[in-house]
Design a protein around this motif. Structure first.
Motif, mmCIF file in Angstrom:
data_model
loop_
_atom_site.group_PDB
_atom_site.id
_atom_site.type_symbol
_atom_site.label_atom_id
_atom_site.label_comp_id
_atom_site.label_asym_id
_atom_site.label_seq_id
_atom_site.Cartn_x
_atom_site.Cartn_y
_atom_site.Cartn_z
ATOM 1 N N LEU A 53 0.830 -1.203 0.000
ATOM 2 C CA LEU A 53 0.000 0.000 0.000
ATOM 3 C C LEU A 53 0.867 1.257 0.000
ATOM 4 C CD1 LEU A 53 -2.788 1.375 0.224
ATOM 5 C CD2 LEU A 53 -2.601 1.122 2.708
ATOM 6 N N ASN A 54 1.918 1.270 0.817
ATOM 7 C CA ASN A 54 2.809 2.431 0.863
ATOM 8 C C ASN A 54 3.437 2.702 -0.501
ATOM 9 O OD1 ASN A 54 2.410 2.988 3.590
ATOM 10 N ND2 ASN A 54 4.052 1.621 4.243
ATOM 11 N N ALA A 55 3.842 1.640 -1.200
ATOM 12 C CA ALA A 55 4.440 1.811 -2.522
ATOM 13 C C ALA A 55 3.414 2.324 -3.531
ATOM 14 C CB ALA A 55 5.030 0.484 -3.000
ATOM 15 N N ILE A 56 2.186 1.832 -3.422
ATOM 16 C CA ILE A 56 1.115 2.290 -4.321
ATOM 17 C C ILE A 56 0.890 3.785 -4.151
ATOM 18 C CG2 ILE A 56 -1.373 2.183 -4.746
ATOM 19 C CD1 ILE A 56 -1.205 -0.831 -4.033
ATOM 20 N N GLU A 57 0.774 4.215 -2.900
ATOM 21 C CA GLU A 57 0.435 5.616 -2.653
ATOM 22 C C GLU A 57 1.640 6.542 -2.828
ATOM 23 O OE1 GLU A 57 -1.631 5.603 1.102
ATOM 24 O OE2 GLU A 57 -3.481 4.955 0.124
ATOM 25 N N ALA A 58 2.832 5.962 -2.968
ATOM 26 C CA ALA A 58 4.013 6.766 -3.293
ATOM 27 C C ALA A 58 4.219 6.852 -4.802
ATOM 28 C CB ALA A 58 5.254 6.163 -2.640
ATOM 29 N N THR A 59 3.370 6.171 -5.551
ATOM 30 C CA THR A 59 3.449 6.196 -7.013
ATOM 31 C C THR A 59 2.590 7.344 -7.528
ATOM 32 O OG1 THR A 59 3.785 3.805 -7.094
ATOM 33 C CG2 THR A 59 3.029 4.873 -9.121
ATOM 34 N N PRO A 60 3.179 8.329 -8.209
ATOM 35 C CA PRO A 60 2.435 9.524 -8.617
ATOM 36 C C PRO A 60 1.548 9.275 -9.830
ATOM 37 C CG PRO A 60 4.677 9.664 -9.422
ATOM 38 C CD PRO A 60 4.604 8.398 -8.605
ATOM 39 N N ALA A 61 0.552 8.408 -9.656
ATOM 40 C CA ALA A 61 -0.291 8.030 -10.789
ATOM 41 C C ALA A 61 -1.738 7.844 -10.346
ATOM 42 C CB ALA A 61 0.232 6.749 -11.430
ATOM 43 N N LYS A 62 -2.652 8.091 -11.278
ATOM 44 C CA LYS A 62 -4.074 7.905 -11.016
ATOM 45 C C LYS A 62 -4.451 6.428 -11.038
ATOM 46 C CE LYS A 62 -4.995 12.332 -13.297
ATOM 47 N NZ LYS A 62 -5.589 12.988 -14.490
ATOM 48 N N VAL A 63 -3.776 5.669 -11.916
ATOM 49 C CA VAL A 63 -3.996 4.226 -12.023
ATOM 50 C C VAL A 63 -2.661 3.530 -11.791
ATOM 51 C CG1 VAL A 63 -4.695 2.316 -13.513
ATOM 52 C CG2 VAL A 63 -5.898 4.509 -13.661
ATOM 53 N N VAL A 64 -2.633 2.611 -10.840
ATOM 54 C CA VAL A 64 -1.389 1.909 -10.506
ATOM 55 C C VAL A 64 -1.573 0.412 -10.758
ATOM 56 C CG1 VAL A 64 0.303 1.380 -8.715
ATOM 57 C CG2 VAL A 64 -0.809 3.625 -8.755
ATOM 58 N N TYR A 65 -0.678 -0.128 -11.559
ATOM 59 C CA TYR A 65 -0.641 -1.573 -11.794
ATOM 60 C C TYR A 65 0.352 -2.188 -10.799
ATOM 61 C CZ TYR A 65 -2.735 -0.480 -16.373
ATOM 62 O OH TYR A 65 -3.546 -0.028 -17.388
ATOM 63 N N VAL A 66 -0.071 -3.270 -10.133
ATOM 64 C CA VAL A 66 0.795 -3.960 -9.176
ATOM 65 C C VAL A 66 1.119 -5.347 -9.712
ATOM 66 C CG1 VAL A 66 1.042 -4.823 -6.825
ATOM 67 C CG2 VAL A 66 -0.199 -2.698 -7.243
ATOM 68 N N LEU A 67 2.406 -5.676 -9.725
ATOM 69 C CA LEU A 67 2.861 -6.989 -10.171
ATOM 70 C C LEU A 67 3.478 -7.720 -8.985
ATOM 71 C CD1 LEU A 67 3.454 -4.719 -12.572
ATOM 72 C CD2 LEU A 67 4.142 -6.759 -13.800
ATOM 73 N N PRO A 68 2.751 -8.659 -8.356
ATOM 74 C CA PRO A 68 3.254 -9.347 -7.167
ATOM 75 C C PRO A 68 4.429 -10.284 -7.470
ATOM 76 C CG PRO A 68 0.859 -9.501 -7.332
ATOM 77 C CD PRO A 68 1.353 -9.006 -8.649
ATOM 78 N N ASN A 69 4.412 -10.898 -8.659
ATOM 79 C CA ASN A 69 5.501 -11.766 -9.119
ATOM 80 C C ASN A 69 5.745 -12.965 -8.220
ATOM 81 O OD1 ASN A 69 5.842 -9.914 -11.209
ATOM 82 N ND2 ASN A 69 7.368 -8.751 -10.079
ATOM 83 N N ASN A 70 4.733 -13.356 -7.482
ATOM 84 C CA ASN A 70 4.825 -14.512 -6.590
ATOM 85 C C ASN A 70 3.399 -14.894 -6.197
ATOM 86 O OD1 ASN A 70 4.969 -15.997 -3.980
ATOM 87 N ND2 ASN A 70 7.156 -15.616 -4.155
ATOM 88 N N LYS A 71 3.074 -16.169 -6.328
ATOM 89 C CA LYS A 71 1.699 -16.593 -6.042
ATOM 90 C C LYS A 71 1.318 -16.368 -4.587
ATOM 91 C CE LYS A 71 2.978 -21.469 -5.302
ATOM 92 N NZ LYS A 71 2.586 -21.543 -3.888
ATOM 93 N N ASN A 72 2.313 -16.287 -3.719
ATOM 94 C CA ASN A 72 2.033 -16.118 -2.293
ATOM 95 C C ASN A 72 1.902 -14.647 -1.890
ATOM 96 O OD1 ASN A 72 1.521 -17.511 0.135
ATOM 97 N ND2 ASN A 72 3.582 -17.080 0.886
ATOM 98 N N ILE A 73 2.000 -13.741 -2.856
ATOM 99 C CA ILE A 73 1.902 -12.310 -2.556
ATOM 100 C C ILE A 73 0.649 -11.699 -3.184
ATOM 101 C CG2 ILE A 73 3.102 -10.075 -2.825
ATOM 102 C CD1 ILE A 73 5.716 -11.572 -2.815
#
Length: 553
Positions: free
Chosen positions: A369-389
């Motif tokens: 969440l902290n990384a998302i809200e530190a991203t200066p964008a209206k739409v943020v894509y998140v890539l977990p890159n691990n099935k456990n995340i």
């Protein structure tokens, strides 16, 4: 009946008990890979709640349950941690408004948690913590029909959980073959048994919560606050929305922006959650109370936190928590990866933030969440890159103050391929489809070692032997790293050929314990087996534990 203090003590004791037994739970993971960390993830998740609960004095049942649910959600790590947080989120809903709770209320609250957990998992698998919690809750409700006391209901829940756990090998053949019960279910049983001991009048199991804090990644306050803090009071509160109030919560956010920074306002039908750094927390609270009654309020002086931060050891301190950024750009990206080389790779591909984590350290929902809200964008894509995340990332979506889309990337190669297929001129829907398809078209192999003795395919696996993984499943066991890497790559290519998929590129991402020369030798071995029609290359990933991550596409 139990009161809030008893519930608080029960959960703190449960956290301490699980911390003491987390390694034993880790060792129940079916595959002996070194990232079998169910117990660790569950322990770190509930310890986040224990730290908050220890600050409460004479709480009600509602206050204890709400505090635990909030901390568990934000501290959730891995699939097992997220499911645990959802189970206790049911306590928050089921015990709402109660000063004390009887057994029937506890069984009802656990049932709500089970329902939330099943909904959160796309394909629920029976024979896991889900089954153990569901059958325990069902037994609790049945007993409560004739005797609603805590003394009758909670022991019945524990007894049924133990019986359900013992049945998990019959529901999951891989558990039976490995001769173990479900790790998540075992962790859950440890927790509720520890709670039962306190409910029955026993003492709280002692544990050093501060040690748990120090074992987790930390923010270095000195690194974060190297300059003067203009808005020193970190102010957080939750407001139970007044149904008669028709004010738009965005007006609250606009006002908070005028008196501070790092503003987050998240609202749903029932509550409004607020975070703001300000010079005058009283003004923020006065504005918030206009929307309803406070459920929780927390104000901390960050200047004092800075002065007291010296106990954080240099080698234990992690990167500072990224500061919130206004959503100025249209799109942004957050990826999860472990290793300096992989961090650099995703940054080069256009990721705004790369969260440290992966095979050996799952980031929490709050980290993401902290990384998302530190991203200066209206739409943020998140890539977990691990099935456990993936589940932890999905829990951050409703908490964020901007639009978030989690792509279900299960491996590093899938994340890389997804990034390469992003079209800046395409719509969100088109990009989600294209990036997901690209990720699905990549085959991933991993070379690591057996963390303990086990069994695979009827044959014994000895600790230290080399494991070749096709995706997340053991393909074969070997004695030598280079031979295993070449053989696994050929296996992945053959499987693609059988499925009618071409192979054009093979990339070896070599880890922290592998040299460039060793990686190049593997590349040469692959070229010798596959010929010149396939481009083979190696990059320094720097990832721990895994000698190679192999991308075939």
């Amino acid at each position: 009946m139990i009161n809030g203090t008893t519930l608080r003590d029960a959960m703190v004791s449960a956290s301490n008990c699980l911390a003491a037994q987390k390694q034993a739970v880790d060792e129940l993971n079916v595959f002996p890979v070194p990232d079998g960390d169910t117990g660790t993830n569950m322990s770190m998740t509930i310890s986040a709640a224990a730290r908050e609960l220890m600050r409460l004095e004479n709480p009600t049942v509602t206050k204890t349950a709400d505090t635990a649910a909030s901390a568990l959600l934000r501290g959730a790590r891995g699939n097992s941690g997220v499911i645990l947080s959802l189970l206790f989120r049911g306590f928050s809903k089921g015990l709402k408004g109660l000063e004390e709770a009887d057994g029937a209320a506890l069984a009802h609250a656990l049932t709500l948690g089970v329902e939330a957990a099943y909904k959160a998992v796309m394909k629920p698998t029976e024979g896991t913590i889900l089954t153990v919690a569901r059958e325990a809750a069902e037994k609790g409700r049945a007993v409560a029909e004739s005797d609603s006391s805590v003394e009758a209901v909670w022991p019945a829940i524990c007894e049924e959980a133990a019986a359900s756990l013992a049945r998990t090998p019959e529901l999951l053949p891989q558990l039976k073959k490995a001769g173990v019960v479900d790790a998540g279910g075992q962790g859950f049983l440890i927790i509720i048994n520890a709670m039962q001991a306190v409910f029955a009048g026993g003492a709280v199991v002692e544990g050093d919560v501060s040690a748990a804090v120090k074992s987790a990644p930390k923010q270095s306050a000195a690194a974060t606050f190297e300059v003067d803090i203009e808005f020193p009071y970190c102010t957080e509160f939750i407001v139970a929305r007044d149904k008669k109030c028709d004010k738009d919560p965005m007006r609250l956010r606009a006002y908070l922006e005028s008196i501070g920074d790092c503003v987050v306002v998240v609202d749903d039908e029932d509550i409004i959650k607020v975070h703001v750094h300000t010079k005058d927390p009283g003004k923020a609270l006065s504005a918030g109370v206009e929307y309803g009654a406070f459920e929780t309020v927390k104000v901390e002086n960050m200047l004092i936190q800075h002065e007291n931060a010296g106990w954080v050891e240099d080698d234990a301190a992690a990167d500072p928590v990224p500061q919130r950024a206004e959503p100025e750009n249209e799109v942004g990206f957050v990826a999860v990866a472990a290793g300096e080389g992989l961090h650099g790779l995703f940054t080069d591909l256009g990721c705004d933030h790369v969260v440290s984590g992966g095979q050996t350290m799952n980031p929490s929902t709050d980290d993401i969440l902290n990384a998302i809200e530190a991203t200066p964008a209206k739409v943020v894509y998140v890539l977990p890159n691990n099935k456990n995340i993936i589940l932890a990332a999905e829990q951050a979506v409703p908490l964020a103050d901007r639009t978030v889309h989690v792509l279900p990337t299960r491996t590093i190669p899938q994340g890389v391929s997804a990034m390469l297929n992003f079209d800046p001129d395409g719509s969100v829907e088109d990009n989600l489809l294209a990036m997901t398809r690209a990720a699905e078209n990549v085959s991933t192999g991993q070379i690591t070692f057996a963390a303990r003795d086990s069994e695979f395919g009827g044959s014994a696996i000895r600790k230290g032997e080399i494991l070749a993984l096709d995706g997340s499943k053991v393909a074969f066991v070997d004695k030598e790293i280079e031979h295993a890497a070449v053989k696994l790559t050929r296996h992945l290519v053959s499987a693609r050929n059988a499925a009618g998929k071409d192979t054009s590129f093979i990339t070896l991402m070599y880890g922290a314990d592998t040299t460039e020369a060793e990686a190049e030798a593997v590349c040469e071995g692959i070229r010798a087996k596959l010929g010149d029609d396939v481009e083979v290359s190696a990059i320094a990933g720097g990832q721990p534990v895994y000698y190679y991550i192999i991308s075939v596409e």
